[in-house]
Motif scaffolding. Structure first.
Motif, PDB file in Angstrom:
ATOM      1  N   GLN A 137     -14.477  24.746  -0.935  1.00  0.00           N
ATOM      2  CA  GLN A 137     -15.240  25.078   0.259  1.00  0.00           C
ATOM      3  C   GLN A 137     -16.130  23.896   0.636  1.00  0.00           C
ATOM      4  O   GLN A 137     -16.832  23.342  -0.193  1.00  0.00           O
ATOM      5  CB  GLN A 137     -16.117  26.304   0.004  1.00  0.00           C
ATOM      6  CG  GLN A 137     -15.347  27.584  -0.204  1.00  0.00           C
ATOM      7  CD  GLN A 137     -15.049  28.297   1.119  1.00  0.00           C
ATOM      8  OE1 GLN A 137     -15.295  27.751   2.187  1.00  0.00           O
ATOM      9  NE2 GLN A 137     -14.502  29.489   1.032  1.00  0.00           N
TER      10      GLN A 137
ATOM     11  N   SER B  60     -11.565  19.621   6.431  1.00  0.00           N
ATOM     12  CA  SER B  60     -10.672  20.660   6.949  1.00  0.00           C
ATOM     13  C   SER B  60      -9.571  20.995   5.955  1.00  0.00           C
ATOM     14  O   SER B  60      -9.307  22.157   5.655  1.00  0.00           O
ATOM     15  CB  SER B  60     -10.055  20.202   8.273  1.00  0.00           C
ATOM     16  OG  SER B  60     -11.046  19.933   9.243  1.00  0.00           O
TER      17      SER B  60
ATOM     18  N   THR C  50     -10.805  22.529   2.489  1.00  0.00           N
ATOM     19  CA  THR C  50     -11.230  23.915   2.672  1.00  0.00           C
ATOM     20  C   THR C  50     -10.046  24.825   2.928  1.00  0.00           C
ATOM     21  O   THR C  50      -9.962  25.941   2.404  1.00  0.00           O
ATOM     22  CB  THR C  50     -12.234  24.013   3.831  1.00  0.00           C
ATOM     23  OG1 THR C  50     -13.346  23.143   3.585  1.00  0.00           O
ATOM     24  CG2 THR C  50     -12.748  25.427   3.992  1.00  0.00           C
ATOM     25  N   ALA C  51      -9.090  24.367   3.739  1.00  0.00           N
ATOM     26  CA  ALA C  51      -7.897  25.172   4.043  1.00  0.00           C
ATOM     27  C   ALA C  51      -7.097  25.438   2.783  1.00  0.00           C
ATOM     28  O   ALA C  51      -6.596  26.546   2.568  1.00  0.00           O
ATOM     29  CB  ALA C  51      -7.037  24.470   5.090  1.00  0.00           C
TER      30      ALA C  51
ATOM     31  N   THR D  54      -9.081  28.028   0.594  1.00  0.00           N
ATOM     32  CA  THR D  54      -9.199  29.384   1.127  1.00  0.00           C
ATOM     33  C   THR D  54      -7.866  29.995   1.514  1.00  0.00           C
ATOM     34  O   THR D  54      -7.753  31.221   1.638  1.00  0.00           O
ATOM     35  CB  THR D  54     -10.114  29.387   2.366  1.00  0.00           C
ATOM     36  OG1 THR D  54      -9.521  28.571   3.392  1.00  0.00           O
ATOM     37  CG2 THR D  54     -11.494  28.837   2.021  1.00  0.00           C
TER      38      THR D  54
ATOM     39  N   VAL E 294      -8.275  26.048   9.190  1.00  0.00           N
ATOM     40  CA  VAL E 294      -9.643  25.572   9.413  1.00  0.00           C
ATOM     41  C   VAL E 294      -9.621  24.626  10.607  1.00  0.00           C
ATOM     42  O   VAL E 294      -8.891  23.630  10.604  1.00  0.00           O
ATOM     43  CB  VAL E 294     -10.197  24.842   8.173  1.00  0.00           C
ATOM     44  CG1 VAL E 294     -11.574  24.250   8.473  1.00  0.00           C
ATOM     45  CG2 VAL E 294     -10.281  25.787   6.985  1.00  0.00           C
TER      46      VAL E 294
ATOM     47  N   LEU F  73     -18.680  21.264   7.482  1.00  0.00           N
ATOM     48  CA  LEU F  73     -17.616  21.020   6.511  1.00  0.00           C
ATOM     49  C   LEU F  73     -17.358  19.525   6.308  1.00  0.00           C
ATOM     50  O   LEU F  73     -16.867  19.109   5.249  1.00  0.00           O
ATOM     51  CB  LEU F  73     -16.311  21.699   6.969  1.00  0.00           C
ATOM     52  CG  LEU F  73     -16.272  23.226   6.967  1.00  0.00           C
ATOM     53  CD1 LEU F  73     -14.904  23.715   7.432  1.00  0.00           C
ATOM     54  CD2 LEU F  73     -16.566  23.779   5.586  1.00  0.00           C
TER      55      LEU F  73
ATOM     56  N   TRP G  29      -7.997  19.707  12.438  1.00  0.00           N
ATOM     57  CA  TRP G  29      -7.748  21.084  12.013  1.00  0.00           C
ATOM     58  C   TRP G  29      -6.587  21.076  11.019  1.00  0.00           C
ATOM     59  O   TRP G  29      -5.756  20.174  11.025  1.00  0.00           O
ATOM     60  CB  TRP G  29      -7.471  22.008  13.192  1.00  0.00           C
ATOM     61  CG  TRP G  29      -6.257  21.720  13.998  1.00  0.00           C
ATOM     62  CD1 TRP G  29      -6.121  20.788  14.985  1.00  0.00           C
ATOM     63  CD2 TRP G  29      -4.996  22.393  13.924  1.00  0.00           C
ATOM     64  NE1 TRP G  29      -4.860  20.834  15.516  1.00  0.00           N
ATOM     65  CE2 TRP G  29      -4.143  21.809  14.889  1.00  0.00           C
ATOM     66  CE3 TRP G  29      -4.491  23.439  13.148  1.00  0.00           C
ATOM     67  CZ2 TRP G  29      -2.841  22.226  15.097  1.00  0.00           C
ATOM     68  CZ3 TRP G  29      -3.188  23.849  13.342  1.00  0.00           C
ATOM     69  CH2 TRP G  29      -2.385  23.253  14.307  1.00  0.00           C
TER      70      TRP G  29
END
Length: 343
Positions: free
Chosen positions: A118, A122, A125-126, A129, A133, A143, A160
């Motif tokens: 986290q 991008s 984090t993607a 999770t 993102v 981020l 993204w």
């Protein structure tokens, strides 16, 4: 002519330009019709990319070259995007470089091996999770706070990322898209990248299961059957070796029926000679592939206008093995052409 225009919102649209000369007695006028063919062009090029990747997977091409082809294919469709494919390492913690044909090399080196989590940009984090993102401005988004100094010197302003997963829901990596201006993707862009990620999953799993041919065949069969275009493997003598559901629906035959036929049996007589000539040139190595518009005879006697794209699979020794054929219905285009001619 068909070419791209830059829309005022920053995206590109494809237009088809039909022009005619009219008049006489020293006066000549030009009548033109512009038609938005963006959707059809995107579908056409996306199917062409799909055909290329399927051919590479079937021929055992390396994963790195397949991913590079995919990334370049997306950038050709959407020139304002810079594509990056990162693969989750075996440890499940770090992202490794897969393909990034136009991203600055120093930036690619820095990102290679980054730990997911986290707040890790991008892509990090993607991957952590398992969700998409979207960051419309790298310089202002939390981020990216720890990584602005990495991206800014290379002119990267938005990013993204879409994670791609196997059928068990396990994240295999991320497809990142960068922009040189603050922006965010539209819904069609996300759908397009999602289509590309399915091909990435195919390429990864095919590579990982190279030693298990039976399982590999099942995976390839599943992708073959789910393809958006009609696909067929055809012997060098013209007999259908394998067909997918979509081509059966296009031609109106059952799979078992087509496997007892040749492509000549379903081709309009006036179009056979051209098809055979191109197939011979491909088999003899004069060309690396060919495309043509041709008429197909459906089981019920009706005609289907199709766009045929053909590649040839060869053995390790270079001997011709079979043709890889992709067929898509272009009846809409032929109707449009007739309407423009009438106009």
């Amino acid at each position: 002519s068909e070419y791209r225009f830059a829309h005022r919102d920053g995206h590109y649209v494809w237009l088809r330009d039909e022009a005619r000369l009219a008049g006489g007695g020293g006066e000549v006028e030009v009548f033109g019709v512009l038609t938005d063919i963006t959707h059809h062009k995107m579908v056409e090029q996306s199917l062409e990319n799909q055909r290329k990747v399927l051919e590479m997977v079937a021929s055992g091409a390396s994963l790195s070259s397949t991913l590079d082809t995919l990334a370049r294919g997306l950038e050709a469709l959407l020139p304002d995007m810079l594509a990056s494919i990162l693969l989750l390492d075996a440890d499940g913690v770090h992202l490794r470089h897969g393909a990034a044909p136009t991203l600055p090399e120093p930036y690619v080196r820095v990102v290679d091996g980054i730990a997911i989590g986290q707040g890790v940009g991008s892509c990090g984090t993607a991957a952590a999770t398992g969700r998409a993102v979207i960051v419309d401005d790298i310089t202002r988004h939390p981020l990216w706070a720890p990584y602005v100094t990495l991206a800014a010197p290379h002119g990267l302003r938005a990013c993204w990322s879409l994670p791609f997963k196997n059928e068990r829901g396990e994240v295999l990596g991320t497809f990142g898209v960068y922009y040189e201006e603050p922006t965010q993707p539209c819904a069609s862009d996300i759908r397009l990248v999602a289509d590309f990620t399915r091909l990435i999953v195919l390429a990864i799993e095919q590579s990982r299961r190279e030693d298990d041919r039976e399982d590999s065949e099942q995976r390839f069969r599943a992708t073959f059957e789910q393809a958006a275009s009609g696909l067929a493997l055809v012997s060098t003598q013209g007999r259908f070796l394998r067909v997918n559901r979509h081509i059966c629906e296009l031609l109106g035959y059952q799979e078992a029926e087509l496997l007892q036929m040749t492509f000549q049996d379903v081709t309009h007589p006036d179009d056979i000679d051209n098809d055979l000539q191109q197939a011979r040139r491909l088999r003899d190595g004069e060309i690396t592939g060919y495309s043509l518009d041709k008429r197909y005879r459906r089981k019920d006697g009706s005609l289907l206008w199709g766009r045929l794209d053909v590649a040839l699979h060869r053995s390790a020794k270079g001997d011709p093995q079979f043709y890889i054929c992709s067929v898509q219905d272009i009846g809409w285009r032929k109707r449009q052409e007739r309407e423009l001619q009438l106009a």
